[in-house]
Design an enzyme around this catalytic site. Sequence first.
Site, mmCIF file in Angstrom:
data_model
loop_
_atom_site.group_PDB
_atom_site.id
_atom_site.type_symbol
_atom_site.label_atom_id
_atom_site.label_comp_id
_atom_site.label_asym_id
_atom_site.label_seq_id
_atom_site.Cartn_x
_atom_site.Cartn_y
_atom_site.Cartn_z
ATOM 1 N N HIS A 14 17.198 20.718 -4.348
ATOM 2 C CA HIS A 14 17.554 20.645 -5.769
ATOM 3 C C HIS A 14 16.333 20.874 -6.662
ATOM 4 O O HIS A 14 15.213 20.535 -6.280
ATOM 5 C CB HIS A 14 18.139 19.263 -6.097
ATOM 6 C CG HIS A 14 19.306 18.872 -5.229
ATOM 7 N ND1 HIS A 14 19.175 18.025 -4.147
ATOM 8 C CD2 HIS A 14 20.612 19.224 -5.292
ATOM 9 C CE1 HIS A 14 20.370 17.858 -3.571
ATOM 10 N NE2 HIS A 14 21.252 18.571 -4.245
ATOM 11 N N HIS A 55 13.942 13.911 -9.777
ATOM 12 C CA HIS A 55 14.913 14.086 -10.873
ATOM 13 C C HIS A 55 14.650 13.141 -12.050
ATOM 14 O O HIS A 55 15.246 13.300 -13.111
ATOM 15 C CB HIS A 55 16.347 13.859 -10.380
ATOM 16 C CG HIS A 55 16.804 14.861 -9.375
ATOM 17 N ND1 HIS A 55 16.849 16.211 -9.639
ATOM 18 C CD2 HIS A 55 17.232 14.728 -8.086
ATOM 19 C CE1 HIS A 55 17.280 16.866 -8.556
ATOM 20 N NE2 HIS A 55 17.518 15.981 -7.605
ATOM 21 N N ASP A 98 12.378 20.507 -2.189
ATOM 22 C CA ASP A 98 13.711 19.894 -2.096
ATOM 23 C C ASP A 98 14.754 20.970 -2.453
ATOM 24 O O ASP A 98 14.474 21.887 -3.233
ATOM 25 C CB ASP A 98 13.783 18.715 -3.082
ATOM 26 C CG ASP A 98 15.057 17.909 -2.962
ATOM 27 O OD1 ASP A 98 15.023 16.855 -2.310
ATOM 28 O OD2 ASP A 98 16.094 18.325 -3.531
ATOM 29 N N ASP A 133 16.949 18.566 2.277
ATOM 30 C CA ASP A 133 18.371 18.827 2.016
ATOM 31 C C ASP A 133 18.638 20.337 1.985
ATOM 32 O O ASP A 133 19.778 20.753 1.741
ATOM 33 C CB ASP A 133 18.883 18.117 0.750
ATOM 34 C CG ASP A 133 17.862 17.995 -0.349
ATOM 35 O OD1 ASP A 133 16.826 18.691 -0.290
ATOM 36 O OD2 ASP A 133 18.094 17.207 -1.297
HETATM 37 N N1 Q9C Z 1 27.529 18.367 -5.318
HETATM 38 C C1 Q9C Z 1 17.760 14.326 -4.397
HETATM 39 O O1 Q9C Z 1 17.907 15.096 -3.448
HETATM 40 N N2 Q9C Z 1 24.813 14.500 -6.536
HETATM 41 N N3 Q9C Z 1 18.743 14.073 -5.269
HETATM 42 C C2 Q9C Z 1 24.971 15.903 -6.486
HETATM 43 C C3 Q9C Z 1 26.325 17.888 -5.937
HETATM 44 C C4 Q9C Z 1 23.457 14.040 -6.784
HETATM 45 C C5 Q9C Z 1 20.041 14.703 -5.169
HETATM 46 C C6 Q9C Z 1 26.349 16.385 -6.191
HETATM 47 C C7 Q9C Z 1 22.433 14.662 -5.875
HETATM 48 C C8 Q9C Z 1 21.038 14.129 -6.126
HETATM 49 C C9 Q9C Z 1 16.476 13.598 -4.567
HETATM 50 ZN ZN ZN Z 2 17.538 17.077 -3.254
#
Ligand code: Q9C
Ligand code: ZN
Length: 382
Positions: free
Chosen positions: A235, A189, A233, A321
């Site tokens: 996301h 990110h 991932d 995830d």
């Molecule tokens: N409901 C990685 O997996 N908060 N970052 C999200 C969503 C941040 C994830 C809330 C999530 C970051 C590397």
């Molecule tokens: Zn993630």
Amino acid sequence: MAPSPIKVFTSALCTTMHTPAYEFLSGAETQYYESPARLEAILHYLESNPSSFEITEHVEDFGYAPIQRVHRQDFLDYLETAYKEWILEGGHPNGVLPATIPHYKVARLGRQTPVNTLAKAGEYCFDLSAVITKDTFKAAWNAAQVTLTATKELVRVAAEYEQGLVEGTGAARSNPPGLYALVRPPGHHAQSDVCGGYCFMNNVAIATQWLIDQPELKRKDGGPKKIAILDIDFHHGNGTQEIFYTTSNPLYTSLHTRDDYPYFTGAEVEIGEGQGVGFNINIPLPQSTTDDEYVAALEKLIQEHVVPYDADYIMVSLGVDTYKDDPIAGFLVTSDAYPRIGNAIRKIGLPTLFVQEGGYCVEKLGVNVGGILQGYLGKTTA
Ligand code: Q9C
Ligand code: ZN
């Protein structure tokens, strides 16, 4: 011939240097999900399977230059000094978080360069999860160095593998070498000048750019080696996308959730710009995606985009995830799917470096990450 074990690169600093106490999720103060326990759980699995994994804590120092190739200096200076300034100005010791972010509807009218620490936090961070603590800069630096160390070894084993293929004496195309950088904080990110999503420096981008920059690493046509990034991932990797958006090398490909964090990027229409058009491939999947749907989408992405790109190396942004019980995600993927995912990546037939990104169901992280890596070794279970 049986595949060689996967070389694992990690460092004790990955667990000790960056431990924020909490973050904000849906407005509530919650435990910091991107925790040292994540890495310990994965390491525990790997140590319990010594025939498949060779773990080293040897970290080489590649210095500042490879990081500066990817991130802007003003942003890096900010990461390094933010916590100290924050405390001097009375900020909470948990760490730096923005309170005012230059929303694009405000920023398009703004002409002010921020000097105040609070303002800088907004300038350089896009959400409320990337808490900067006293040693976060060092932690992110260390994760980048571990990833670079693994990447240097990737070059070495890839050359051996190529030689083996030419001579016909070594491993067949069906056993490409695999390496794994077990690091935190994660990276995908983090953009060139903004942190967020638990990420500060983009490990995969730094390592990829380093590979492209090595003058002695050439393809037969004299050009730099080509890298395909496969981001699995849950996301979307907005950071990696942004960093390489205008270039044709690397190819960035991502399978991720539609309608979840980071919300504003990851659509199929984001195909790259300029020289980069056609080299950014986003495949958003619906919430509740199942094992079969996920594996089918991955195989399609590999066949239609990764294989035709004709890369020399594969970099995997490895997040688990996608798992059904992940506390911050929404797919239905089970532990059975991960060996299948690893197997699909093995079938590309190219030297591959896996780099740890997300995955927050700590009890299942070992078996899920392990499943992908075991699948890459040709096994069907973790
Ligand atoms: N409901 C990685 O997996 N908060 N970052 C999200 C969503 C941040 C994830 C809330 C999530 C970051 C590397
Ligand atoms: Zn993630």
